[in-house]
Enzyme design. Sequence first.
Site, PDB file in Angstrom:
ATOM      1  CG  LEU A 223      -1.786  -1.330   1.427  1.00  0.00           C
ATOM      2  CD1 LEU A 223      -2.458  -1.225   2.800  1.00  0.00           C
ATOM      3  CD2 LEU A 223      -2.581  -1.518   0.227  1.00  0.00           C
ATOM      4  NE  ARG A 224       3.483   2.190  -4.386  1.00  0.00           N
ATOM      5  CZ  ARG A 224       4.513   1.613  -4.260  1.00  0.00           C
ATOM      6  NH1 ARG A 224       5.369   1.731  -3.274  1.00  0.00           N
ATOM      7  NH2 ARG A 224       4.939   0.496  -5.229  1.00  0.00           N
TER       8      ARG A 224
ATOM      9  CG  ASN B  74       8.490  -0.922   0.207  1.00  0.00           C
ATOM     10  OD1 ASN B  74       7.519  -1.376   0.537  1.00  0.00           O
ATOM     11  ND2 ASN B  74       8.710  -1.017  -1.014  1.00  0.00           N
TER      12      ASN B  74
ATOM     13  CG  HIS C  99      13.143  -8.831  -2.813  1.00  0.00           C
ATOM     14  ND1 HIS C  99      12.290  -8.261  -3.526  1.00  0.00           N
ATOM     15  CD2 HIS C  99      14.270  -8.833  -3.555  1.00  0.00           C
ATOM     16  CE1 HIS C  99      12.739  -8.120  -4.816  1.00  0.00           C
ATOM     17  NE2 HIS C  99      14.092  -8.515  -4.709  1.00  0.00           N
TER      18      HIS C  99
ATOM     19  CG  ASP D 240       5.481  -7.971  -4.948  1.00  0.00           C
ATOM     20  OD1 ASP D 240       5.427  -6.998  -4.278  1.00  0.00           O
ATOM     21  OD2 ASP D 240       6.563  -8.424  -5.762  1.00  0.00           O
TER      22      ASP D 240
END
Lengths: 437, 317
Positions: free
Chosen positions: A65-66, A96, A181, A309
């Site tokens: 989500l931003r 992030n 990752h 993702d």
Amino acid sequence: MSRKLLIKGGIVVCPAQNIEEKLDILVEGERIIGLKKDIRDKEAKTLDVKGKLVTPGWIDMHCHLREPGREDIGTIESGSKSAAAGGYTSIACMPNTDPVVDNQMGIEYILSRAKAVGFIHLLPIGALTKGLNGEELTEISTLVEAGAVALSDDENSIMDSYLMRRALEYMTMFDIPIIAHCEDRNLSEEGCVNEGLVSTMMGFRGIPSIAEEIMVSRDIILTEFTQSRLHMAHVSTKASVELIRKAKAEGVRVTSEVTPHHFTLTDTDILESNYNTHFKVSPPLRSKEDQHAVIEGLKDGTIDTIATDHNPWLDMEKDVEFIHAPFGIISIETALPLIFTRLITPKHLTLMEAIAKVTCNPAGILNLSKGTLSKGSVADITVIDPHMELSITQDFFHSISKNSPFIGQTMKGFAVYTLVEGEIVFDRHENTFYKRH
Amino acid sequence: MNQVQFKQKHLLGLAELSKEEIELILSTAVPMKQIFTRSVKKVPVLRGKTVVNLFYEPSTRTRTSFEIAAKRLSADVINVTPSTSSISKGESLVDTAKTLEAMNSDIIVVRHKASGAPHFLARRASSPIINGGDGFHEHPSQALLDLFTIKEKKGDIKDLKIAIVGDILHSRVSRSDIIGIHKLGGEVRVVGPPTLIPKDIEKLGCSVYHRLEDALEGIDVIYCLRIQTERQTHKLFPSVTEYTRLYAINEARLKLAKKDAIVMHPGPMNRGIELSADVAYSDRSTITEQVTNGIAIRMAIFFLLLGGGRSVQEITD
């Protein structure tokens, strides 16, 4: 008096209980109080789901989500709606953002926003290192207490083996996993697409499969050495699958996920797309052989879960030369039809196996008491019409960003009702979201 | 006379062209070249048309060649060279395309360091796009002039053996040449250190050699690529000196090829690095002819994309 809801006439698929049969579900308040044939209850409101599949609410272990930071691309509200429309009732969001979720406040912010938005459960993933700098561990116990379900630096793959060793070692005293990752960034630097004929033909530096495999190997060795456990994000290559398969057979506590686009698409699709940046994703779409290997990995259990993702970007950011475009695909609203048409219809997975990959398996990895329709559990439920067909257009998506490589296609199999804690939060027929009370 | 119609709207790469379309461009360039020997080196075919040379990367010879070609067909030419500092991000490519569109340009020649940038423009612009070289992807007009030069020197390309020597990895010229030669039935050997050979290149229809001496046996054409000395930072080969020791074409090595083998180079060459000076200026070298032929090929490209289906005889007679 608590409200009651009777979910009637559907085929219940609950891998946690090994159930696949026509059963009714009675919900009171936020919990399931009955699961059997032909329930009758005069007080209950009835939701007729005849001919539909009724599964535990889907869980996505990996999405972006931003919010906070880039609310123009995606918010907790828009991401929650996308997820609910995709059939998901719980999603784990990567840290992030800007600022990075590397402290208690970040976790609390996400949890409180999710509650205020009121659609689905957000499961915050905390950063493993401060500011995702790959140098200094975050205050891990604080993050765990605040409600982090896992720790990860996601695309900032931890290059320092010493740090990764210590992190894994330290994490053995907590119940949540690290999500890695796996990418050796020296090997993949400046690459755009999988290294091979496609990168050669398109004139790009390639991202070699070994960039992933070297880190998968290293992290398996470190996990075994530290007697820790590790979840590997979006596995994309044949050798990665083989390494994880072997590690699991030897008792190393690793788990793994694959994305819908990696089992659906290959690098040849990028070539045929004529430089369409919606196909640019990390890890890159790989070869046919790799695609086949991840499907085999899903079949034999080497790959435990399917994670989306989901990674939104604005048109403006994607509408540039391929090398300048950011990596990422919005995938949470198309995961369900892809799982049905690419895995279940061709019989790679049984219905029960496929549903396990998005319900009880991720719940197990994240230590959540979710992913089941057993009596007494929270009524997070996904109702699926496996025959519904829809065209994937820009308007199909509830996400603010529309960066999907599947625009223009017709897909089959969609969530028609998404229920969280006993309340319908998404109704496909009305195309409406409802806030929980 | 010409049975094949040129149906392409753009010239993006040789990958998009059929064998017949490649041959049509090559045969169209023949009468174009004859115009050069006239006292008036100009025909009024594209009078009133505007050609935009949009060069995001510095280039003298390709840009000039397109410019001369357009002018010999009587088109107006605008050279746009956006300052490199302001164009590192793609948004301005969209904007530039829109601006040029609004100015009613008839055709845009684009050179860009991002592979696929011409394809990006082609999706947005209504006018035809000519790829003047994109990243490590393709450089179709260069390959076409190379094919034209080989045909002039050797006749049919079918069954010729052609060695492409050097930095295949970063070379758009090599990709276009490999595809073109393969489509016309020639045999391509690519030669260079393993670190400068891109993965799976043999699937484009060529064989891979690392020892130059092995590759030169029975060769009709030696094609030297420019070595970009700045790439050394990527640790792909130890030094230019070592490269020259292993891969430079000199008199002694030339003797390993066929007696009448020719030596080509897309320019600009690093004299003494890819080619020794004596070979570069010998009668075996086609370097200056390539430059002349480049104009003829680019005239043919403009004509086929903008000429409105007229026959080439109509304009050259």
